[in-house]
Design a protein around this motif. Sequence first.
Motif: not given
Length: 357
Positions: A160-187
């Motif tokens: 019995r040969h067990v092949p190495k699993a193909a690397p799973t394609k990382r699911k792209t997140s629908r949410l972009g990066s979260i970064a501090r707002h340059k103009r608005l305070e606490n946003a």
Amino acid sequence: MTPPPPRLAPNGAVPGPEHPAGTVVASHNPVTSKTEQDLRQRLIHAGLPLHPGRSALQCGFDEVSGTWPVLTPDFLVTGSRVCVEFDSGYTHAGEENTDRRRNHLLAGIGWTVVRLRTGGLPALGPYDVTTETTSFTVAAVAALVESVRDAVEGRPGRVRHVPKAAPTKRKTSRLGSIARHKRLENAFYASWALDSGETARLVIMADGHFLGGTGAGWGTPAFIVRLGLDRLDRTKWRGNLEELLSDLPDEALRPTSWFPWGDELFTGVHADDVHVDRTFNVGAQAHIGTLNLPSVTTWTAESVACADGGTLELHPEAVDAGWRFADLRQHTGRDGVFQKYLLMRDGPRRGLQAAGS
């Protein structure tokens, strides 16, 4: 190649085996690796009955070494003459002849060897399991269990040969990066890939209290939905926001009002006489604005009283959000009386004069 002569005892006789061939004895090598211990537990969990501890088998005469070796397989299967060997690619590469000789010696006393050979090692016997991974996987353990059961039941062996699993394609997140707002305070900036394929430009407002949608120009983003992220550590924002947005249809990501409580910052008789600058940020610490009210007589942290008996009051939910009048000064200009006010969030009143010229 001619095998070496048997090793002789001091009296010149050929020494015999320590035990009758095929005898199961306690191993003189009780040490096992952590990997072997882990594999043992997985095989037992899968229902294979294994001898406790390490047991050894007295083999017949080995023409290569000139001895009657006592070999210690990694595991013995209880109630059968099947043993299991774990061959790591790190330690067994290039040792095929040695491992074949062990198979031959064990077969000579009626035992079948089932090997799990990792790291791309080739099979040596009909019941072997091979895998390209450097350790054993769930699939490799399952294949090993099937091979052992075939050997125990006397069914024909198959590699019995067990092949190495193909690397799973990382699911792209629908949410972009979260970064501090340059103009608005606490946003914080954020974006979300809509089902339509377009991207919604979003702003997390008031330190995570609610989500806003970006508007044209320099206007403060308008309210979309309450988030409650302000109660969480910022490291947990992403997962919670992604879960919430995944449950919302595209049309739910449109602004519904200027503020979380509606479109009005003020209530009272004179609320309609006040134009609120759309740069007001609910999550900021302060806001300065201008009022065009009749002459102000008194003011408090939450309301303003005018000479005509009318009032201007902060919306109750703005008060709940921590906003208060911190200063109000009355002026007379070319077009008449007007007021400049300072709102502060969660800040003390400054105790400045209520009216002036």
